[in-house]
Design an enzyme around this catalytic site. Structure first.
Site, PDB file in Angstrom:
ATOM      1  CG  ASN A   1      -2.076  -0.976   1.023  1.00 58.95           C
ATOM      2  OD1 ASN A   1      -2.312  -1.492  -0.066  1.00 58.95           O
ATOM      3  ND2 ASN A   1      -2.775  -1.260   2.097  1.00 58.95           N
ATOM      4  CG  ASP A   5      -1.468   0.466 -10.795  1.00 59.40           C
ATOM      5  OD1 ASP A   5      -1.925   0.219  -9.660  1.00 59.40           O
ATOM      6  OD2 ASP A   5      -2.076   0.192 -11.840  1.00 59.40           O
ATOM      7  CG  ASP A  25       0.275  -1.769  -6.502  1.00 64.63           C
ATOM      8  OD1 ASP A  25       0.162  -2.614  -7.407  1.00 64.63           O
ATOM      9  OD2 ASP A  25      -0.524  -0.824  -6.371  1.00 64.63           O
ATOM     10  NE  ARG A  74       1.321 -11.361  -7.944  1.00 67.92           N
ATOM     11  CZ  ARG A  74       0.793 -10.230  -8.421  1.00 67.92           C
ATOM     12  NH1 ARG A  74      -0.368  -9.793  -7.972  1.00 67.92           N
ATOM     13  NH2 ARG A  74       1.427  -9.549  -9.361  1.00 67.92           N
ATOM     14  CG  ASP A 104      -3.751  -1.416  -6.962  1.00 71.23           C
ATOM     15  OD1 ASP A 104      -3.115  -0.404  -7.290  1.00 71.23           O
ATOM     16  OD2 ASP A 104      -3.864  -2.405  -7.708  1.00 71.23           O
ATOM     17  CG  HIS A 105      -8.549  -2.349  -8.183  1.00 68.31           C
ATOM     18  ND1 HIS A 105      -9.207  -3.150  -9.069  1.00 68.31           N
ATOM     19  CD2 HIS A 105      -7.335  -2.930  -8.022  1.00 68.31           C
ATOM     20  CE1 HIS A 105      -8.433  -4.159  -9.427  1.00 68.31           C
ATOM     21  NE2 HIS A 105      -7.294  -4.039  -8.782  1.00 68.31           N
ATOM     22  CG  ASP A 115      -5.501   1.351 -10.211  1.00 66.79           C
ATOM     23  OD1 ASP A 115      -4.399   1.866  -9.945  1.00 66.79           O
ATOM     24  OD2 ASP A 115      -5.667   0.123 -10.288  1.00 66.79           O
TER      25      ASP A 115
END
Length: 117
Positions: free
Chosen positions: A34, A81, A84, A89, A102-103, A106
């Site tokens: 994040n 982007d 991240d 992962r 994240d989205h 975006d």
């Protein structure tokens, strides 16, 4: 229950993926995904803020360096982007909340990018 399914990669994704993986491997493991998202979002805010300062009504052309800064910030945001998710992962910290974060960035950054075009 909703489960996220990413779309198929584009040619640009396939071309740049080794670069994004290389950069992600340079990040320390203690950096939260994040934080990578937030740093990318700050690039969007910077580009939008500087452009708004120099051309608030879009009735004048901004200085060339502002256009170059917007281009850099767009590429930096896009790179971060893509990094991240790899970082989440890599650190095993992937979560639905992180995906929403994240989205959400975006969506906000899409508006900022449209304003800087």
């Amino acid at each position: 229950i909703h489960q996220y399914r990413p779309g198929s990669p584009t040619y640009l994704d396939s071309f740049l993926n080794p670069f994004w993986t290389f950069l992600t491997n340079l990040l320390p493991l203690w950096i939260a995904p994040n934080m990578v998202t937030t740093f990318g979002g700050l690039h969007c805010g910077l580009a939008y803020g500087v452009l708004w300062y120099y051309a608030p009504d879009f009735d004048v052309s901004p200085p060339d360096w502002v256009v170059a800064l917007c281009a850099y910030c767009t590429m930096a945001y896009y790179t971060l982007d893509c990094m991240d998710g790899k970082q989440s992962r890599r650190t095993g910290t992937s979560s639905p909340l992180g995906q929403l974060f994240d989205h959400g960035f975006d969506c906000i950054c899409t508006l900022a990018h449209l304003a800087t075009v």
